[in-house]
Design a protein around this motif. Sequence first.
Motif, mmCIF file in Angstrom:
data_model
loop_
_atom_site.group_PDB
_atom_site.id
_atom_site.type_symbol
_atom_site.label_atom_id
_atom_site.label_comp_id
_atom_site.label_asym_id
_atom_site.label_seq_id
_atom_site.Cartn_x
_atom_site.Cartn_y
_atom_site.Cartn_z
ATOM 1 N N VAL A 32 0.853 -1.194 0.000
ATOM 2 C CA VAL A 32 0.000 0.000 0.000
ATOM 3 C C VAL A 32 0.885 1.240 0.000
ATOM 4 O O VAL A 32 2.043 1.203 0.441
ATOM 5 N N VAL A 33 0.315 2.335 -0.492
ATOM 6 C CA VAL A 33 0.980 3.638 -0.441
ATOM 7 C C VAL A 33 0.402 4.412 0.743
ATOM 8 O O VAL A 33 -0.815 4.449 0.939
ATOM 9 N N ALA A 34 1.271 5.008 1.547
ATOM 10 C CA ALA A 34 0.848 5.873 2.651
ATOM 11 C C ALA A 34 1.599 7.194 2.495
ATOM 12 O O ALA A 34 2.755 7.318 2.901
ATOM 13 N N THR A 35 0.949 8.163 1.882
ATOM 14 C CA THR A 35 1.613 9.410 1.530
ATOM 15 C C THR A 35 0.960 10.619 2.179
ATOM 16 O O THR A 35 -0.269 10.662 2.337
ATOM 17 N N SER A 36 1.767 11.594 2.533
ATOM 18 C CA SER A 36 1.247 12.839 3.087
ATOM 19 C C SER A 36 0.599 13.708 2.014
ATOM 20 O O SER A 36 -0.125 14.651 2.330
ATOM 21 N N SER A 37 0.855 13.410 0.749
ATOM 22 C CA SER A 37 0.205 14.147 -0.332
ATOM 23 C C SER A 37 -1.292 13.889 -0.310
ATOM 24 O O SER A 37 -1.744 12.808 0.078
ATOM 25 N N TYR A 38 -2.066 14.888 -0.733
ATOM 26 C CA TYR A 38 -3.511 14.718 -0.789
ATOM 27 C C TYR A 38 -3.863 13.790 -1.957
ATOM 28 O O TYR A 38 -3.104 13.641 -2.912
ATOM 29 N N ARG A 39 -5.051 13.144 -1.868
ATOM 30 C CA ARG A 39 -5.403 12.077 -2.818
ATOM 31 C C ARG A 39 -5.346 12.536 -4.276
ATOM 32 O O ARG A 39 -4.816 11.821 -5.128
ATOM 33 N N LYS A 40 -5.880 13.702 -4.570
ATOM 34 C CA LYS A 40 -5.896 14.171 -5.957
ATOM 35 C C LYS A 40 -4.475 14.251 -6.520
ATOM 36 O O LYS A 40 -4.220 13.867 -7.669
ATOM 37 N N VAL A 41 -3.557 14.738 -5.704
ATOM 38 C CA VAL A 41 -2.152 14.860 -6.119
ATOM 39 C C VAL A 41 -1.511 13.488 -6.237
ATOM 40 O O VAL A 41 -0.840 13.171 -7.232
ATOM 41 N N ALA A 42 -1.719 12.649 -5.221
ATOM 42 C CA ALA A 42 -1.093 11.326 -5.192
ATOM 43 C C ALA A 42 -1.542 10.463 -6.368
ATOM 44 O O ALA A 42 -0.713 9.833 -7.034
ATOM 45 N N GLU A 43 -2.841 10.448 -6.627
ATOM 46 C CA GLU A 43 -3.346 9.630 -7.728
ATOM 47 C C GLU A 43 -2.797 10.114 -9.067
ATOM 48 O O GLU A 43 -2.459 9.302 -9.940
ATOM 49 N N ASN A 44 -2.705 11.418 -9.219
ATOM 50 C CA ASN A 44 -2.172 11.989 -10.454
ATOM 51 C C ASN A 44 -0.743 11.509 -10.712
ATOM 52 O O ASN A 44 -0.394 11.092 -11.827
ATOM 53 N N VAL A 45 0.094 11.541 -9.671
ATOM 54 C CA VAL A 45 1.492 11.127 -9.813
ATOM 55 C C VAL A 45 1.593 9.625 -10.066
ATOM 56 O O VAL A 45 2.332 9.181 -10.955
ATOM 57 N N LEU A 46 0.847 8.837 -9.305
ATOM 58 C CA LEU A 46 0.902 7.383 -9.466
ATOM 59 C C LEU A 46 0.420 6.942 -10.845
ATOM 60 O O LEU A 46 0.996 6.027 -11.453
ATOM 61 N N ILE A 47 -0.618 7.594 -11.343
ATOM 62 C CA ILE A 47 -1.127 7.267 -12.680
ATOM 63 C C ILE A 47 -0.118 7.653 -13.741
ATOM 64 O O ILE A 47 0.158 6.880 -14.678
ATOM 65 N N ARG A 48 0.455 8.841 -13.626
ATOM 66 C CA ARG A 48 1.456 9.289 -14.607
ATOM 67 C C ARG A 48 2.671 8.361 -14.636
ATOM 68 O O ARG A 48 3.299 8.184 -15.675
ATOM 69 N N ALA A 49 2.998 7.792 -13.479
ATOM 70 C CA ALA A 49 4.164 6.905 -13.390
ATOM 71 C C ALA A 49 3.820 5.464 -13.775
ATOM 72 O O ALA A 49 4.695 4.584 -13.746
ATOM 73 N N ASN A 50 2.549 5.220 -14.125
ATOM 74 C CA ASN A 50 2.084 3.892 -14.542
ATOM 75 C C ASN A 50 2.233 2.828 -13.444
ATOM 76 O O ASN A 50 2.498 1.653 -13.734
ATOM 77 N N VAL A 51 2.041 3.237 -12.178
ATOM 78 C CA VAL A 51 2.126 2.259 -11.089
ATOM 79 C C VAL A 51 0.882 2.290 -10.192
ATOM 80 O O VAL A 51 0.833 1.587 -9.180
ATOM 81 N N TYR A 52 -0.104 3.073 -10.569
ATOM 82 C CA TYR A 52 -1.309 3.214 -9.738
ATOM 83 C C TYR A 52 -1.951 1.852 -9.441
ATOM 84 O O TYR A 52 -2.354 1.585 -8.301
ATOM 85 N N ASN A 53 -2.020 1.009 -10.431
ATOM 86 C CA ASN A 53 -2.668 -0.291 -10.273
ATOM 87 C C ASN A 53 -1.757 -1.369 -9.687
ATOM 88 O O ASN A 53 -2.180 -2.530 -9.546
ATOM 89 N N ARG A 54 -0.554 -0.983 -9.325
ATOM 90 C CA ARG A 54 0.382 -1.953 -8.740
ATOM 91 C C ARG A 54 0.190 -2.114 -7.234
ATOM 92 O O ARG A 54 0.786 -3.017 -6.627
ATOM 93 N N PHE A 55 -0.650 -1.254 -6.630
ATOM 94 C CA PHE A 55 -0.819 -1.256 -5.177
ATOM 95 C C PHE A 55 -2.206 -1.742 -4.779
ATOM 96 O O PHE A 55 -3.189 -1.549 -5.497
#
Length: 218
Positions: free
Chosen positions: A107-130
Amino acid sequence: MTIKGIIFDMDGLMFNTELLGYEKMIEVTKDFNYEMPTYILDKTIGVNKKTAINIFKKYLGKNFPAEEILIKKRLIVNDYLEKNGVPVKLGLIELLNYLDEEKIKKVVATSSYRKVAENVLIRANVYNRFDDIICGDEIKESKPSPDIFLKALEKLNLSADEVIVLEDSRMGILAAHRAKIKSIMIPDILPADEETKKLYFKECKSLLDVIHLLKTFN
């Protein structure tokens, strides 16, 4: 010791976005005719937006336009990521592949807010890896409070002794310690100080080294 779950921080741990945001924050602050001393900025590494704003106002005064500066900084960072892609840290993909092979939850546990975190994870093509994501706007207290890691344990449905936290920041390591979860530090902007070294289980140079360490456990 058998590891059944890994909790990942995001900025500075998986992606070289912490340094990017750090540098852009200094630049944008100058555009608002303020100076941002690095010792103040260092205090905000690993915390969420609300806590960062409180830190800025504490040291730079209640009239410091923290919200406006952070918004502009985020727009600049987003533009950079859109044009250049997300700078992925060495060993991330290899580590995710290893965890998949070993059927270890993540799992990802980030201090970034969800909108920001999802944007970065999707752009990096790893969103669905968690298996799940816990974000800074979904918990009561920011790191170094243990809240986000305790929530991560719930999502994993595992006990603290079955999980390891991967962190790059001192605040994150302290939060993991308070959650009574073993942690591995892969330093990014700031090295571990002497107090932090007393709190983590191991220190690695990169996420590739984490793979070798996990193999010794399992």
